[in-house]
Design a protein around this motif. Structure first.
Motif, PDB file in Angstrom:
ATOM      1  N   UNK A   1       0.780  -1.323   0.142  1.00 30.47           N
ATOM      2  CA  UNK A   1       0.125   0.002  -0.113  1.00 30.47           C
ATOM      3  C   UNK A   1       1.071   1.225   0.142  1.00 30.47           C
ATOM      4  N   UNK A   2       0.291   2.407  -0.487  1.00 31.69           N
ATOM      5  CA  UNK A   2       1.190   3.711  -0.430  1.00 31.69           C
ATOM      6  C   UNK A   2       1.151   4.193   0.967  1.00 31.69           C
ATOM      7  N   UNK A   3       1.953   5.114   1.239  1.00 31.68           N
ATOM      8  CA  UNK A   3       2.276   5.726   2.582  1.00 31.68           C
ATOM      9  C   UNK A   3       0.509   6.008   3.077  1.00 31.68           C
ATOM     10  N   UNK A   4       0.371   5.926   4.262  1.00 24.04           N
ATOM     11  CA  UNK A   4      -0.863   6.643   4.848  1.00 24.04           C
ATOM     12  C   UNK A   4      -1.940   5.782   4.334  1.00 24.04           C
ATOM     13  N   UNK A   5      -1.733   4.559   3.918  1.00 22.24           N
ATOM     14  CA  UNK A   5      -2.924   3.654   3.454  1.00 22.24           C
ATOM     15  C   UNK A   5      -3.560   3.073   4.619  1.00 22.24           C
ATOM     16  N   UNK A   6      -2.776   2.776   5.698  1.00 24.42           N
ATOM     17  CA  UNK A   6      -3.184   2.318   6.940  1.00 24.42           C
ATOM     18  C   UNK A   6      -2.344   0.800   7.302  1.00 24.42           C
ATOM     19  N   UNK A   7      -1.172   0.558   6.399  1.00 22.26           N
ATOM     20  CA  UNK A   7      -0.539  -0.618   6.666  1.00 22.26           C
ATOM     21  C   UNK A   7       0.126  -0.886   7.953  1.00 22.26           C
ATOM     22  N   UNK A   8       0.678   0.321   8.644  1.00 25.62           N
ATOM     23  CA  UNK A   8       1.153   0.265   9.857  1.00 25.62           C
ATOM     24  C   UNK A   8       0.293   0.087  10.953  1.00 25.62           C
ATOM     25  N   UNK A   9      -0.944   0.884  10.752  1.00 28.10           N
ATOM     26  CA  UNK A   9      -1.878   0.835  11.845  1.00 28.10           C
ATOM     27  C   UNK A   9      -2.581  -0.704  11.816  1.00 28.10           C
ATOM     28  N   UNK A  10      -2.856  -1.343  10.738  1.00 30.26           N
ATOM     29  CA  UNK A  10      -3.102  -2.636  10.682  1.00 30.26           C
ATOM     30  C   UNK A  10      -2.075  -3.628  11.497  1.00 30.26           C
TER      31      UNK A  10
ATOM     32  N   UNK B   1      -5.145  -4.862 -15.121  1.00 33.44           N
ATOM     33  CA  UNK B   1      -5.533  -3.805 -15.772  1.00 33.44           C
ATOM     34  C   UNK B   1      -5.951  -2.893 -14.879  1.00 33.44           C
ATOM     35  N   UNK B   2      -6.407  -2.984 -13.888  1.00 32.51           N
ATOM     36  CA  UNK B   2      -7.159  -1.952 -12.836  1.00 32.51           C
ATOM     37  C   UNK B   2      -6.162  -0.879 -12.630  1.00 32.51           C
ATOM     38  N   UNK B   3      -6.318   0.360 -12.855  1.00 32.04           N
ATOM     39  CA  UNK B   3      -5.390   1.550 -12.495  1.00 32.04           C
ATOM     40  C   UNK B   3      -4.925   1.321 -11.277  1.00 32.04           C
ATOM     41  N   UNK B   4      -5.683   1.294 -10.289  1.00 31.17           N
ATOM     42  CA  UNK B   4      -5.437   1.387  -8.882  1.00 31.17           C
ATOM     43  C   UNK B   4      -4.178   0.293  -8.329  1.00 31.17           C
ATOM     44  N   UNK B   5      -4.305  -1.053  -9.044  1.00 28.83           N
ATOM     45  CA  UNK B   5      -3.251  -2.034  -8.921  1.00 28.83           C
ATOM     46  C   UNK B   5      -2.055  -1.999  -9.811  1.00 28.83           C
ATOM     47  N   UNK B   6      -2.537  -1.499 -10.970  1.00 32.46           N
ATOM     48  CA  UNK B   6      -1.314  -1.380 -11.926  1.00 32.46           C
ATOM     49  C   UNK B   6      -0.407  -0.200 -11.510  1.00 32.46           C
ATOM     50  N   UNK B   7      -0.801   0.792 -10.761  1.00 39.76           N
ATOM     51  CA  UNK B   7       0.092   1.832 -10.434  1.00 39.76           C
ATOM     52  C   UNK B   7       1.337   1.255  -9.725  1.00 39.76           C
ATOM     53  N   UNK B   8       1.172   0.132  -8.805  1.00 38.46           N
ATOM     54  CA  UNK B   8       2.101  -0.349  -8.067  1.00 38.46           C
ATOM     55  C   UNK B   8       3.241  -1.211  -8.731  1.00 38.46           C
ATOM     56  N   UNK B   9       2.798  -1.477  -9.937  1.00 36.50           N
ATOM     57  CA  UNK B   9       3.651  -2.226 -10.828  1.00 36.50           C
ATOM     58  C   UNK B   9       4.158  -1.767 -11.892  1.00 36.50           C
ATOM     59  N   UNK B  10       4.081  -0.326 -11.988  1.00 37.31           N
ATOM     60  CA  UNK B  10       4.503   0.516 -13.304  1.00 37.31           C
ATOM     61  C   UNK B  10       6.128   0.597 -12.750  1.00 37.31           C
TER      62      UNK B  10
END
Lengths: 256, 258
Positions: free
Chosen positions: B53-62, B249-258
């Motif tokens: 996840x991007x910074x601030x997406x809640x990963x560390x809180x999880x 092909x989902x843009x929100x998923x794709x952004x991590x792999x570009x």
């Protein structure tokens, strides 16, 4: 009526410190007891503060004597110098100055240490390692500071009086025996005990404020500096407030 | 939500694994800011799951909710048959003895030597051991991370990569069944970061532990993940293997792999 932001911040801070102190008493009597860490903190807070407290105490006694001397000569009561310095040091100057030096050294170090541990997740790491960080870090430090400051005050008083004895002998000759006879002739338990007891409160205030500031430090490394700084400022103000209250109490109960 | 199964590719291996941790319908907010919203996650025994996840997406809180450092608003976190938010301190400590946590900032105790840092969890969890046994465990953990020679050094004498390895050794000393990694490659150069990931994988194989890795580092995801969960705005947005999500092909998923 609109309440200013500063008033709200002040009340929030006061409430926060009070709740923190309440938690200290709650955790103090609950096992597990961190005896080894408490002893280590007594060494760090008490023993390692002694050289600084001793030096300032010595200079305080010496300078106070040298400053008072001309005024007493003017009124022809130079012989009262040891008694006057003794009363001043034991009743007021010794405990308050020692507490202020203590706030500068220990309050800031506790604030910075805990603040640094907070921002580098060391406090969380303790929690994860099966340790109650409040008991391990806060209870031990506050208890050690509360018990060590009165001891330091007594030592500082003794060293100050020795400094005063040397000060008296710069411009005259007074024997060690005569000097201390004059000092102890005017000192009573009602002078020593209130001063001794209030230094427990000074020690508690310095440590609880230092711990509170460090424990809730934020904003990264900048926050660590702020914690250390505000720990000293707030503790110094609280020392004077406690002193004011203590003087009123001794006055009301006619302990003077 | 994008699931690998929905795309017709079942995660057979994951399904066969024994469930060791389950996060169900987890909610966490700070004031009005909702950080985790109906988050679900299952960790299988011996599995490496990366939460991306991007910074601030809640990963560390999880991850802090999972280890009990933060209390969730709603939902359950089941580990070893217990629901973490319901546990008192003593019960939580017993669970924590079986769960390792590698902090993003390493969280090594500055005032202690490497040996004392490693001994700390052993002593605090009331594990009864003779000193020679403790010494053996310390040396074994340090050998696992290739830093046996640093045992009497202070953390301040070590480089960033070495400190990360020491923190990892401290995590391993209790031989945990689950290891939680919070951004294990943050602050490291790419080469050292890659070495740490390889070490994490090697350790997982050696100890047969399960790992939950929080990261935004794609090298980490590629090398370590059996399964990837993508966290977007506090929700579980996509889940699947690295290869599956890479082709999305989902843009929100794709952004991590570009």
């Amino acid at each position: 009526m609109a309440v200013s932001a500063n008033t709200i911040a002040f009340l929030r801070e006061t409430g926060g410190i009070s709740a923190f102190a309440g938690r200290f008493f709650k955790e103090l009597f609950r096992p597990r007891y961190e005896v080894a860490e408490f002893v280590r903190q007594c060494f760090v807070i008490g023993y390692r503060s002694f050289p600084l407290i001793g030096l300032t105490g010595f200079i305080m006694g010496l300078v106070l004597t040298m400053q008072l001397r001309p005024s007493l000569i003017e009124y022809g009561v130079e012989s009262q110098l040891p008694a006057m310095v003794g009363i001043a040091i034991v009743r007021e100057i010794g405990p308050v100055i020692t507490a202020l030096i203590f706030a500068g050294k220990i309050g800031s170090s506790i604030g910075a240490e805990l603040g640094s541990m907070k921002v580098t997740e060391q406090i969380d790491a303790m929690e994860v390692s099966g340790t109650n960080p409040f008991k391990y870090l806060v209870v031990t430090r506050v208890l050690a500071a509360t018990l060590m400051l009165p001891v330091l005050v007594l030592l500082s008083d003794a060293i100050s009086l020795y400094g005063s004895y040397l000060g008296v002998n710069i411009h005259g000759v007074t024997s060690f025996h005569l000097f201390y006879t004059q000092v102890f002739h005017v000192l009573a338990f009602s002078d020593v005990l209130p001063a001794f007891f209030k230094s427990f409160f000074f020690g508690f205030a310095v440590a609880i404020i230092g711990c509170y500031k460090g424990y809730f430090s934020n904003k990264g490394t900048e926050g660590v500096g702020q914690s250390a700084n505000s720990a000293v400022v707030v503790a110094s103000i609280v020392i004077f407030i406690i002193d004011l209250v203590a003087v009123q109490i001794t006055d009301v109960f006619n302990l003077n | 939500m994008i699931m690998q199964e929905e795309a017709g590719i079942s995660i057979k291996q994951t399904k066969r694994l024994l469930e060791i941790m389950a996060v169900k319908h987890l909610y966490k907010s700070f004031g009005k800011q909702e950080v985790l919203i109906d988050f679900n996650l299952v960790l299988g025994k011996g599995e490496n799951v990366v939460v991306l996840g991007k910074s601030g997406s809640g990963k560390s809180v999880l991850i802090k909710c999972i280890i009990g450092l933060l209390e969730p608003d709603k939902g359950s976190i089941e580990m070893f048959g217990k629901n973490i938010p319901d546990l008192d301190r003593d019960e939580l400590d017993k669970i924590r003895a079986k769960v390792g946590f590698l902090f993003q900032s390493n969280a090594l105790y500055d005032s202690m030597t490497v040996r004392q840092n490693l001994e700390f969890p052993l002593r605090r969890h009331w594990i009864q051991m003779e000193q020679p046994e403790v010494d053996k465990l310390v040396l074994e953990a340090l050998t696992d991370v290739g830093l046996a020679h640093t045992v009497d050094k202070m953390p301040s004498e070590l480089s960033g990569g070495m400190r990360k390895r020491i923190a990892l050794a401290r995590t391993l000393i209790l031989k945990p069944e689950i290891i939680l990694y919070d951004e294990p490659t943050t602050g490291l150069d790419p080469v050292t970061g890659k070495e740490i990931i390889q070490l994490i994988v090697a350790i997982q194989r050696k100890y047969k532990s399960s790992s939950l890795i929080i990261s935004h580092d794609m090298t980490c995801v590629r090398l370590a993940a059996d399964r990837v969960v993508i966290l977007v705005d506090g929700r579980c947005y996509a889940e699947g293997t690295f290869e599956f999500l890479q082709t999305s092909n989902d843009p929100k998923v794709k952004q991590f792999f570009e």
